[in-house]
Design a protein around this motif. Structure first.
Motif, PDB file in Angstrom:
ATOM      1  N   ALA B 257      -0.684   0.427 -12.554  1.00  0.00           N
ATOM      2  CA  ALA B 257      -0.225   1.543 -11.620  1.00  0.00           C
ATOM      3  C   ALA B 257      -1.133   2.143 -10.608  1.00  0.00           C
ATOM      4  O   ALA B 257      -1.227   1.746  -9.722  1.00  0.00           O
ATOM      5  N   GLY B 258      -2.101   2.671 -11.704  1.00  0.00           N
ATOM      6  CA  GLY B 258      -3.302   3.065 -11.026  1.00  0.00           C
ATOM      7  C   GLY B 258      -4.098   2.116 -10.385  1.00  0.00           C
ATOM      8  O   GLY B 258      -4.657   2.455  -8.962  1.00  0.00           O
ATOM      9  N   GLY B 259      -4.321   1.259 -10.859  1.00  0.00           N
ATOM     10  CA  GLY B 259      -5.403   0.167 -10.042  1.00  0.00           C
ATOM     11  C   GLY B 259      -4.691  -0.184  -8.825  1.00  0.00           C
ATOM     12  O   GLY B 259      -5.297  -0.473  -7.831  1.00  0.00           O
ATOM     13  N   LEU B 260      -3.326  -0.641  -8.758  1.00  0.00           N
ATOM     14  CA  LEU B 260      -2.578  -0.970  -7.813  1.00  0.00           C
ATOM     15  C   LEU B 260      -2.890  -0.057  -6.409  1.00  0.00           C
ATOM     16  O   LEU B 260      -3.151  -0.439  -5.531  1.00  0.00           O
ATOM     17  N   ALA B 261      -2.555   1.106  -6.970  1.00  0.00           N
ATOM     18  CA  ALA B 261      -2.568   2.266  -5.902  1.00  0.00           C
ATOM     19  C   ALA B 261      -3.781   2.369  -5.357  1.00  0.00           C
ATOM     20  O   ALA B 261      -4.037   2.452  -4.230  1.00  0.00           O
ATOM     21  N   ALA B 262      -4.880   2.276  -6.009  1.00  0.00           N
ATOM     22  CA  ALA B 262      -6.292   2.353  -5.496  1.00  0.00           C
ATOM     23  C   ALA B 262      -6.724   0.861  -4.782  1.00  0.00           C
ATOM     24  O   ALA B 262      -7.255   1.372  -3.797  1.00  0.00           O
ATOM     25  N   SER B 263      -6.069   0.207  -5.159  1.00  0.00           N
ATOM     26  CA  SER B 263      -6.648  -1.329  -4.285  1.00  0.00           C
ATOM     27  C   SER B 263      -6.050  -1.397  -2.990  1.00  0.00           C
ATOM     28  O   SER B 263      -6.674  -1.623  -1.984  1.00  0.00           O
ATOM     29  N   PHE B 264      -4.474  -0.977  -3.042  1.00  0.00           N
ATOM     30  CA  PHE B 264      -3.724  -1.202  -1.648  1.00  0.00           C
ATOM     31  C   PHE B 264      -4.078  -0.266  -0.704  1.00  0.00           C
ATOM     32  O   PHE B 264      -3.985  -0.260   0.544  1.00  0.00           O
ATOM     33  N   THR B 265      -4.915   0.992  -0.879  1.00  0.00           N
ATOM     34  CA  THR B 265      -5.236   2.192  -0.028  1.00  0.00           C
ATOM     35  C   THR B 265      -6.693   2.148   0.026  1.00  0.00           C
ATOM     36  O   THR B 265      -7.155   2.840   0.959  1.00  0.00           O
ATOM     37  N   LEU B 266      -7.320   1.357  -0.529  1.00  0.00           N
ATOM     38  CA  LEU B 266      -8.822   1.224  -0.391  1.00  0.00           C
ATOM     39  C   LEU B 266      -9.156   0.953   1.160  1.00  0.00           C
ATOM     40  O   LEU B 266      -8.640   0.056   1.668  1.00  0.00           O
ATOM     41  N   GLY B 267     -10.135   1.854   1.651  1.00  0.00           N
ATOM     42  CA  GLY B 267     -10.233   1.884   2.930  1.00  0.00           C
ATOM     43  C   GLY B 267      -9.186   1.853   3.711  1.00  0.00           C
ATOM     44  O   GLY B 267      -9.158   1.230   4.980  1.00  0.00           O
ATOM     45  N   ARG B 268      -8.172   2.706   3.424  1.00  0.00           N
ATOM     46  CA  ARG B 268      -6.854   2.813   4.304  1.00  0.00           C
ATOM     47  C   ARG B 268      -6.158   1.316   4.311  1.00  0.00           C
ATOM     48  O   ARG B 268      -5.609   0.954   5.325  1.00  0.00           O
ATOM     49  N   GLY B 269      -6.330   0.634   3.396  1.00  0.00           N
ATOM     50  CA  GLY B 269      -5.500  -0.774   3.273  1.00  0.00           C
ATOM     51  C   GLY B 269      -5.878  -1.596   4.323  1.00  0.00           C
ATOM     52  O   GLY B 269      -5.348  -2.611   4.721  1.00  0.00           O
ATOM     53  N   GLN B 270      -7.171  -1.517   4.961  1.00  0.00           N
ATOM     54  CA  GLN B 270      -7.667  -2.426   6.157  1.00  0.00           C
ATOM     55  C   GLN B 270      -8.386  -3.440   5.425  1.00  0.00           C
ATOM     56  O   GLN B 270      -9.551  -3.755   6.159  1.00  0.00           O
ATOM     57  N   PHE B 271      -8.389  -3.928   4.423  1.00  0.00           N
ATOM     58  CA  PHE B 271      -8.952  -5.012   3.982  1.00  0.00           C
ATOM     59  C   PHE B 271      -8.284  -6.327   3.991  1.00  0.00           C
ATOM     60  O   PHE B 271      -7.019  -6.249   3.950  1.00  0.00           O
ATOM     61  N   CYS B 272      -8.997  -7.464   4.325  1.00  0.00           N
ATOM     62  CA  CYS B 272      -8.152  -8.870   4.375  1.00  0.00           C
ATOM     63  C   CYS B 272      -7.600  -9.117   2.916  1.00  0.00           C
ATOM     64  O   CYS B 272      -6.785 -10.106   2.996  1.00  0.00           O
ATOM     65  N   THR B 273      -8.294  -8.582   1.913  1.00  0.00           N
ATOM     66  CA  THR B 273      -7.807  -9.053   0.559  1.00  0.00           C
ATOM     67  C   THR B 273      -6.837  -8.020  -0.034  1.00  0.00           C
ATOM     68  O   THR B 273      -6.640  -7.805  -0.943  1.00  0.00           O
ATOM     69  N   LYS B 274      -6.480  -6.791   0.845  1.00  0.00           N
ATOM     70  CA  LYS B 274      -5.288  -5.946   0.436  1.00  0.00           C
ATOM     71  C   LYS B 274      -4.383  -6.719  -0.211  1.00  0.00           C
ATOM     72  O   LYS B 274      -3.619  -7.279   0.328  1.00  0.00           O
ATOM     73  N   PRO B 275      -3.904  -6.269  -1.514  1.00  0.00           N
ATOM     74  CA  PRO B 275      -2.676  -6.733  -1.852  1.00  0.00           C
ATOM     75  C   PRO B 275      -1.355  -6.434  -1.141  1.00  0.00           C
ATOM     76  O   PRO B 275      -1.058  -5.176  -1.142  1.00  0.00           O
ATOM     77  N   GLY B 276      -0.556  -7.096  -0.750  1.00  0.00           N
ATOM     78  CA  GLY B 276       0.429  -6.642   0.103  1.00  0.00           C
ATOM     79  C   GLY B 276       1.791  -6.917  -0.287  1.00  0.00           C
ATOM     80  O   GLY B 276       2.571  -6.445   0.007  1.00  0.00           O
ATOM     81  N   VAL B 277       1.980  -8.000  -1.309  1.00  0.00           N
ATOM     82  CA  VAL B 277       3.062  -8.159  -2.143  1.00  0.00           C
ATOM     83  C   VAL B 277       2.897  -8.221  -3.567  1.00  0.00           C
ATOM     84  O   VAL B 277       1.812  -9.060  -3.993  1.00  0.00           O
ATOM     85  N   VAL B 278       3.584  -7.607  -4.506  1.00  0.00           N
ATOM     86  CA  VAL B 278       3.556  -7.433  -6.041  1.00  0.00           C
ATOM     87  C   VAL B 278       4.700  -7.612  -6.711  1.00  0.00           C
ATOM     88  O   VAL B 278       5.496  -7.073  -6.536  1.00  0.00           O
TER      89      VAL B 278
END
Lengths: 501, 501
Positions: B257-278
């Motif tokens: 849960a912590g990892g996902l929260a950090a990953s999808f909000t990293l750089g305000r979610g503006q990464f081409c590799t942002k996890p979009g569906v889980v």
């Protein structure tokens, strides 16, 4: 559910194609992670079977294609040799770009364990060509490349030699079964609409084609207009320019004339690498010398009736273009074609390049004469010619390498041809295409659709491979070729290239 | 005639673009046969200059992009590191596939001397991205790859950070000049129409783009509808699926849960590799655990106003799709966006996949819950999910590798993701993209237009290279890298791979 492909309908039905693609996909998934050594053994088995069946197949091919038994037998050897070379490339493994970067916790940020490979894209549709009934047909370069990539082939049979195609498929499928491979590693079908259906199917992941620019453009659109565009590799047309430099024309006139006559009439001019336009110095009167070699040549049927018709019409049109003088005309008919040679001044070509510089399939070539009063004039004219040449598979230069002026001109011409032609040949002829690691058979549009790939030689495998990386993946979940401890395949490990043991 | 690019018009004019392309072509021809060592030294000089100017450039970038100085500084390091890694690849030389087959008169037919290399395609148009103002912009991966291929870059500046782009160009061009290179090895320009003009120009030989699927399709058409189609490499959009398996969700719930929260909000979610569906097991109630990490997070502006608008609208639409429950909503505005988390049952997604599985740029992700009553049910559902996933740059699996059921499920999921995603990640998050030999950053449409190439790592150089072979060419007329006696570059000689000395 094995599909019976031993019968030969004129056109495979929509439901048949659908079932065949489904079967191709099944075979893909069941063989995708077979070792390259397994694919190589299957390819070698097919190569052996092809050689063993050569007499039988050449007999059928002779009847269907009007090519000579000697030429066809040579082509079988070339085709089985190509299967073996690409099998050797699979064993070497460098084509899969196997790469391992071990985890590096010292880096900022820490680097995970990363492993990359190229894997087969999936089932591939191959459209067979008419002019090489073995080497660019059922078991030709596209099939060999797809197999070495781990991709099953859906083979669209060419209507010019259907009986040969089914017989070749039979040989291949029997050999595959005997080698323990799924015979449906190659599946044949017929019909243009069926080909388009297969190319548009979401389960098919790439297409390869050798044929006309017209049909190639259409198929390219099918591949590109899918919701998910897929790569389509077409080899479409090539005028294969030759440049004869002044000193070469003076000192090797007879040799060049004989070589040209032999090259442009080889296989009745039905080679994709046939020299179609030849720049020659006006003063050398090379037309006369070439003509002397043509009068005795026999005539005969081209591959198909439509190719015969296009040749008769194409040479007639060429002969009527402004400034064209017909040096030799065998007065071809649709049933029986012979050599055609014409000449035109460079100035006329430059005024309206497209008509003169179009590919004409069959035993015809056009000499383009340039003024050779001095080397500056020559250089200027050859620069003008280079700038209007369409993309070609080959470009050939004849130069006297003992003559400083020719050497200087050759340097400039080679430099320019490097960007218009895929293969640059010095003092020889383009019609021979060696199957070798260093061969490139491709070129800028319209030579090929992509211009970044070859359709001959081991690097042609790359067309049917796509990358995938695995990050921090346990050994047991990695494809075998990326697991630790393999030394039988070329891999790059932590940046260092390690050739296969 | 050097072109002044130090001023910054809103849109480069038609005649300006024409002149810039002409200059790019001149530079291409004058540097095409420079040694790879020369290109590498120029790239290293630019990397050093970029590092030296980091503070100055990060200041501008912060103002224009609203990204944090820490993130931007890290990105500069990544960008200069990428230039250095690709320079090292140029020095290694394996990317040029240098191949020599010596003449073999014993073969039937006799084999000529054949030498093959990959050469730069010519001037390349690079369309900069908004979301990585360094790593996918002026001196990003596309520029580094084109340079290592020997291709000058015509750089279409992104309207999201023009001042930074011109300043970066200034740094690069000054460094190039000081290193003895033509500063026009990179030339900047502005404007969408100018970009299309450049892509359509016959002197330009390839294009690279990172941005939306909509614009990517348009540019792809420009490249393909030319009389001579050229390769166009677009990285368009990616939903980056994550699959959390049952035992992992049970045993590592908080960590995931912590990892996902950090990953999808990293750089305000503006990464081409942002996890979009889980995909998560229903019983784990992972939504609650993730939400606990989101409430304290700050909000702020996205890269551009239009991205902000699309985010507000996109999450609103997503929240109103059938079955979607909003777990967390920071009530974002165009000026200030914060995390958004929703949940939906897998059955709802399968009923109408497209809407749920579209990329949403910004700090939003959608949990897709599957029933985890038993492992057969889980396997069936994950198979259904895999079959509807669009092509993605990444696919991530979280599995308890001490649990047999998870291991079995992971094997199946990885096997399927291999054909939908370019990089498969185990028990980590996709947002980090290591610049390494084994990295693949690409994937099936719409992740990339081509799916056969990567836009990160040394193999990205291949996009801008095209093969050419020389047959029986005298040493003096060969490009230096194909001449006899070189041992500094990786080559394949008579079939044997010889790594660089």
């Amino acid at each position: 559910m094995p599909v019976d492909v031993s019968t030969a309908p004129a056109t495979s039905s929509t439901s048949t194609i659908d079932a065949l693609i489904g079967r191709g996909q099944e075979v893909y998934f069941s063989t995708r992670d077979a070792q390259p050594s397994m694919w190589a053994s299957w390819m070698t088995a097919v190569a052996d079977a092809l050689d063993a069946a050569a007499d039988h197949l050449v007999g059928i091919a002779e009847r269907e294609t009007h090519l000579t038994p000697a030429r066809l037998s040579g082509e079988v050897t070339r085709t089985s040799g190509q299967l073996r070379l690409l099998a050797a490339a699979a064993l070497d493994g460098s084509c899969y770009e196997l790469t391992i970067d071990h985890a590096d916790p010292e880096k900022t940020p820490p680097r995970p364990d990363l492993r990359r490979m190229l894997q087969g894209v999936g089932p591939v549709v191959v459209f067979a060509a008419s002019n090489f009934p073995f080497a660019f047909s059922v078991l030709g370069g596209d099939t060999a490349a797809a197999w070495a990539a781990g991709c099953p082939v859906l083979l669209k049979i060419h209507s010019g030699h259907p009986e040969l195609s089914w017989a070749t498929l039979q040989v291949a499928r029997t050999a595959l079964r005997a080698a323990g491979a799924p015979p449906d590693w190659i599946i044949g079908f017929t019909g243009q609409q069926a080909g388009r259906q297969a190319l548009a199917d979401p389960r098919v992941k790439a297409g390869a084609f050798t044929g006309s620019e017209h049909v190639g453009r259409q198929l390219l659109s099918v591949a590109q207009d899918r919701p998910d565009p897929i790569p389509f590799y077409g080899e479409l047309g090539s005028v294969n320019p030759v440049v004869v430099l002044p000193a070469a024309a003076r000192h090797q006139r007879e040799q060049i004339a004989g070589g040209l006559a032999a090259s442009f009439t080889l296989g009745r001019g039905q080679f994709c690498t046939k020299p179609g336009v030849v720049a020659v110095p006006a003063s050398a009167r090379l037309g006369d010398a070439v003509t002397a070699h043509l009068s005795g040549m026999d005539t005969g049927a081209l591959l198909t009736e439509s190719i015969g018709r296009a040749f008769v019409q194409g040479t007639a049109e060429l002969g009527q273009l402004p400034g064209v003088l017909v040096d030799h005309d065998a007065r071809s008919t649709v049933e029986s074609a012979g050599p055609w040679l014409g000449s035109v001044r460079l100035a006329d070509v430059i005024a309206a390049p497209d008509a003169y510089l179009a590919e004409r399939f069959g035993p015809a070539t056009l000499l383009i004469t340039y003024e050779d009063t001095d080397s500056t004039t020559v250089a200027t004219q050859l620069a003008s010619l280079s700038s209007i040449l369409p993309g070609s598979l080959t470009g050939t230069v004849h130069a006297d390498l003992d003559d400083e002026s020719d050497i200087a001109l050759a340097g400039t011409v080679v430099d320019r041809l490097r960007h218009r032609c895929g293969r640059i040949i010095m003092n020889s002829w383009p019609t021979g295409v060696a199957v070798a690691w260093a061969m490139h058979h491709g070129g800028p549009w319209p030579a090929t659709t992509g211009s970044l790939h070859t359709s001959v030689g081991p690097t042609s495998i790359r067309r049917f491979l796509t990358p995938v990386s695995f990050q921090d993946m346990p050994q047991g979940l990695l494809p075998p070729v990326l697991q630790d401890g393999r030394t039988d395949l070329t891999r790059r490990i932590d940046g260092r290239l390690v050739p296969a043991a």
